[in-house]
Design a protein around this motif. Structure first.
Motif, mmCIF file in Angstrom:
data_model
loop_
_atom_site.group_PDB
_atom_site.id
_atom_site.type_symbol
_atom_site.label_atom_id
_atom_site.label_comp_id
_atom_site.label_asym_id
_atom_site.label_seq_id
_atom_site.Cartn_x
_atom_site.Cartn_y
_atom_site.Cartn_z
ATOM 1 N N ILE A 157 0.858 -1.190 0.000
ATOM 2 C CA ILE A 157 0.000 0.000 0.000
ATOM 3 C C ILE A 157 0.892 1.237 0.000
ATOM 4 O O ILE A 157 1.720 1.409 0.896
ATOM 5 C CB ILE A 157 -0.917 0.013 1.232
ATOM 6 N N ASP A 158 0.723 2.093 -1.005
ATOM 7 C CA ASP A 158 1.533 3.309 -1.107
ATOM 8 C C ASP A 158 0.895 4.453 -0.330
ATOM 9 O O ASP A 158 -0.306 4.724 -0.467
ATOM 10 C CB ASP A 158 1.705 3.713 -2.570
ATOM 11 N N LEU A 159 1.728 5.112 0.478
ATOM 12 C CA LEU A 159 1.293 6.226 1.330
ATOM 13 C C LEU A 159 2.078 7.478 0.982
ATOM 14 O O LEU A 159 3.302 7.433 0.796
ATOM 15 C CB LEU A 159 1.529 5.859 2.804
ATOM 16 N N LEU A 160 1.375 8.614 0.923
ATOM 17 C CA LEU A 160 1.999 9.938 0.813
ATOM 18 C C LEU A 160 1.662 10.735 2.059
ATOM 19 O O LEU A 160 0.568 10.591 2.618
ATOM 20 C CB LEU A 160 1.489 10.672 -0.430
ATOM 21 N N ALA A 161 2.590 11.576 2.496
ATOM 22 C CA ALA A 161 2.368 12.360 3.710
ATOM 23 C C ALA A 161 2.661 13.829 3.456
ATOM 24 O O ALA A 161 3.708 14.171 2.883
ATOM 25 C CB ALA A 161 3.237 11.842 4.853
ATOM 26 N N PHE A 162 1.720 14.670 3.884
ATOM 27 C CA PHE A 162 1.891 16.117 3.822
ATOM 28 C C PHE A 162 2.074 16.623 5.249
ATOM 29 O O PHE A 162 1.114 16.838 5.979
ATOM 30 C CB PHE A 162 0.675 16.777 3.166
ATOM 31 N N PRO A 213 1.344 7.105 -9.002
ATOM 32 C CA PRO A 213 -0.049 6.913 -9.436
ATOM 33 C C PRO A 213 -0.793 5.842 -8.657
ATOM 34 O O PRO A 213 -2.032 5.802 -8.692
ATOM 35 C CB PRO A 213 0.089 6.538 -10.912
ATOM 36 N N ASP A 214 -0.068 4.973 -7.944
ATOM 37 C CA ASP A 214 -0.724 3.908 -7.188
ATOM 38 C C ASP A 214 -0.972 4.279 -5.723
ATOM 39 O O ASP A 214 -1.434 3.432 -4.945
ATOM 40 C CB ASP A 214 0.131 2.634 -7.237
ATOM 41 N N ALA A 215 -0.682 5.508 -5.344
ATOM 42 C CA ALA A 215 -0.891 5.926 -3.946
ATOM 43 C C ALA A 215 -2.363 5.787 -3.568
ATOM 44 O O ALA A 215 -3.248 6.249 -4.293
ATOM 45 C CB ALA A 215 -0.436 7.359 -3.747
ATOM 46 N N ARG A 216 -2.606 5.138 -2.446
ATOM 47 C CA ARG A 216 -3.990 4.922 -1.994
ATOM 48 C C ARG A 216 -4.303 5.668 -0.706
ATOM 49 O O ARG A 216 -5.471 5.820 -0.347
ATOM 50 C CB ARG A 216 -4.235 3.423 -1.794
ATOM 51 N N LEU A 217 -3.268 6.103 0.006
ATOM 52 C CA LEU A 217 -3.457 6.805 1.277
ATOM 53 C C LEU A 217 -2.696 8.122 1.250
ATOM 54 O O LEU A 217 -1.533 8.176 0.824
ATOM 55 C CB LEU A 217 -2.950 5.960 2.449
ATOM 56 N N VAL A 218 -3.360 9.180 1.746
ATOM 57 C CA VAL A 218 -2.716 10.488 1.857
ATOM 58 C C VAL A 218 -2.950 11.005 3.279
ATOM 59 O O VAL A 218 -4.082 11.302 3.659
ATOM 60 C CB VAL A 218 -3.258 11.497 0.821
ATOM 61 N N TRP A 219 -1.878 11.086 4.023
ATOM 62 C CA TRP A 219 -1.894 11.552 5.417
ATOM 63 C C TRP A 219 -1.534 13.034 5.418
ATOM 64 O O TRP A 219 -0.509 13.425 4.842
ATOM 65 C CB TRP A 219 -0.891 10.732 6.213
ATOM 66 N N CYS A 220 -2.344 13.869 6.063
ATOM 67 C CA CYS A 220 -2.104 15.316 6.045
ATOM 68 C C CYS A 220 -2.144 15.885 7.462
ATOM 69 O O CYS A 220 -3.044 15.546 8.247
ATOM 70 C CB CYS A 220 -3.152 16.040 5.194
ATOM 71 N N ALA A 221 -1.210 16.770 7.770
ATOM 72 C CA ALA A 221 -1.076 17.318 9.119
ATOM 73 C C ALA A 221 -2.074 18.421 9.428
ATOM 74 O O ALA A 221 -2.176 18.839 10.587
ATOM 75 C CB ALA A 221 0.348 17.834 9.352
ATOM 76 N N ASN A 222 -2.791 18.916 8.427
ATOM 77 C CA ASN A 222 -3.917 19.819 8.708
ATOM 78 C C ASN A 222 -4.924 19.750 7.568
ATOM 79 O O ASN A 222 -4.711 19.083 6.548
ATOM 80 C CB ASN A 222 -3.444 21.259 8.978
ATOM 81 N N ASP A 223 -6.036 20.445 7.751
ATOM 82 C CA ASP A 223 -7.111 20.350 6.768
ATOM 83 C C ASP A 223 -6.814 21.131 5.504
ATOM 84 O O ASP A 223 -7.179 20.708 4.403
ATOM 85 C CB ASP A 223 -8.441 20.812 7.384
ATOM 86 N N GLU A 224 -6.150 22.275 5.618
ATOM 87 C CA GLU A 224 -5.864 23.081 4.430
ATOM 88 C C GLU A 224 -5.000 22.301 3.448
ATOM 89 O O GLU A 224 -5.258 22.304 2.230
ATOM 90 C CB GLU A 224 -5.181 24.386 4.838
ATOM 91 N N TRP A 235 1.450 24.233 6.036
ATOM 92 C CA TRP A 235 0.063 24.442 6.462
ATOM 93 C C TRP A 235 -0.790 25.039 5.337
ATOM 94 O O TRP A 235 -1.945 25.382 5.557
ATOM 95 C CB TRP A 235 -0.039 25.364 7.668
ATOM 96 N N SER A 236 -0.276 25.150 4.128
ATOM 97 C CA SER A 236 -0.911 25.919 3.052
ATOM 98 C C SER A 236 -1.644 25.041 2.042
ATOM 99 O O SER A 236 -1.084 24.062 1.521
ATOM 100 C CB SER A 236 0.156 26.738 2.313
#
Length: 355
Positions: free
Chosen positions: A160-165, A218-229, A201-202
């Motif tokens: 499972i590919d994960l990206l993190a902001f 292109p196969d990323a299925r999860l995106v973890w983000c430290a805030n809503d913006e 935060w932008s």
């Protein structure tokens, strides 16, 4: 005669004690939902507790925060308390300015780093002491978000590919959330963290970053983000690339903003944690008590953590939307005060909230 007249007037018109005065150096923008609500909750607490609050927005400019602090600390009408956030590690600069000012210094949301604490404690002739610190469970929130995302995925034996902001490298809250996410990775060997980017935060910056990442992974299925913006910026880029948020790719975010709550209800946000904009209001309760002879560190601690960041499901998001109609969220602040209570009294907001 004059003395008697003064006593007589004092009976008819009793002198009302002036409430404590507080200046809050708000690191956000004056139109940024999170920080505006944060300040409004503080103001609601100040109004009920008879305190005087002034809020200065720095628009996320460290130099502006520093200049605002200098003006406050050098003014003829200094406040009793200065509340600040260690955003981009600015606190030591302000504590240096505050030395011998007589103003009590209180930190919220972002504490001093261990290295900063060591430097400040070792040089009391240079830095003003910190009266207290009130932070939230950021590391736990980062951990819970990744666990929540994995719980939403169908069972799979594949990678499972994960990206993190994440947000910024030199802000403790941002780093703590990222640390929590990385700790959770140990529980999921099948998850491959492809890249961590720092969106500041932008929304716009995260959008631009996500435009690149959605093509790179292109196969990323999860995106973890430290805030809503940042989550909304990333969502926009993925949607434009034909990846539907909540179906083709799952997103998490932090913040109980109306837009985030609605996205959680609609399913575009699969995991949401929020509630930390209340911390400033709880700090006002503690400062009110300190001004009335109930020290912040009466329990032997200067640093306290509010478990304000809680997972918000769709039903909880509906309840939060109702509460957000009032700046005070329907909270009564005076009954929370420790004034007049026994030594074992513990602030309710230091316990997990029931929402």
């Amino acid at each position: 005669m004059l003395k008697a007249l003064g006593l007589w007037l004092g009976v008819l018109f009793p002198v009302v004690a002036q409430g404590a005065s507080v200046v809050f150096l708000n690191p956000g923008h004056g139109k940024e939902d999170y920080w505006v609500r944060y300040a409004a909750f503080m103001q609601a607490a100040a109004d009920e507790l008879g305190m005087h609050l002034r809020v200065e927005y720095s628009d996320r400019e460290v130099a502006t925060t520093r200049d605002q602090a200098r003006q406050v600390l050098e003014s003829a009408d200094k406040p009793d308390y200065l509340v600040m956030v260690n955003e981009q590690y600015v606190a030591p600069q302000i504590l240096r300015l505050a030395h011998d000012s007589g103003v009590k210094m209180f930190l919220v949301n972002n504490p001093l780093t261990p290295a900063q604490t060591h430097t400040i404690d070792a040089q009391p002739q240079v830095y003003a002491p910190v009266l207290g610190t009130l932070t939230v469970n950021d590391e736990q929130a980062g951990f819970q978000m990744l666990h929540g995302l994995l719980a939403k995925l169908p069972a799979s034996n594949g990678t499972i590919d994960l990206l993190a902001f994440s947000a910024v490298k030199n802000t403790p809250a941002s780093q703590a959330r990222e640390d929590g996410m990385r700790r959770a990775l140990a529980d999921y060997p099948q998850v491959r963290l492809r890249q961590v980017v720092y969106g500041g935060w932008s929304r716009q910056r995260a959008y631009e970053q996500a435009q690149v990442l959605v093509q790179r992974y292109p196969d990323a299925r999860l995106v973890w983000c430290a805030n809503d913006e940042m989550a909304f910026g990333a969502m926009q880029a993925f949607a434009e690339a034909g990846r539907e948020p909540g179906r083709d790719v799952l997103f998490s975010a932090v913040n109980a903003s109306p837009q985030a709550l609605q996205a959680r209800i609609d399913g575009r946000l699969s995991v949401l944690v929020g509630g930390h904009f209340t911390v400033g209001g709880w700090a006002m309760v503690m400062l009110h008590d300190d001004a009335h002879g109930v020290p912040v560190d009466r329990d032997g601690q200067r640093e306290h953590t509010v478990p304000a960041l809680q997972l918000i499901d769709a039903a909880g998001a509906q309840r939060w939307l109702q509460r957000l109609r009032r700046p005070d969220l329907g909270v009564r602040f005076r009954p929370l005060s420790a004034e007049g209570r026994g030594p074992d009294y513990r602030y309710p907001f230091l316990q997990p909230p029931q929402l």
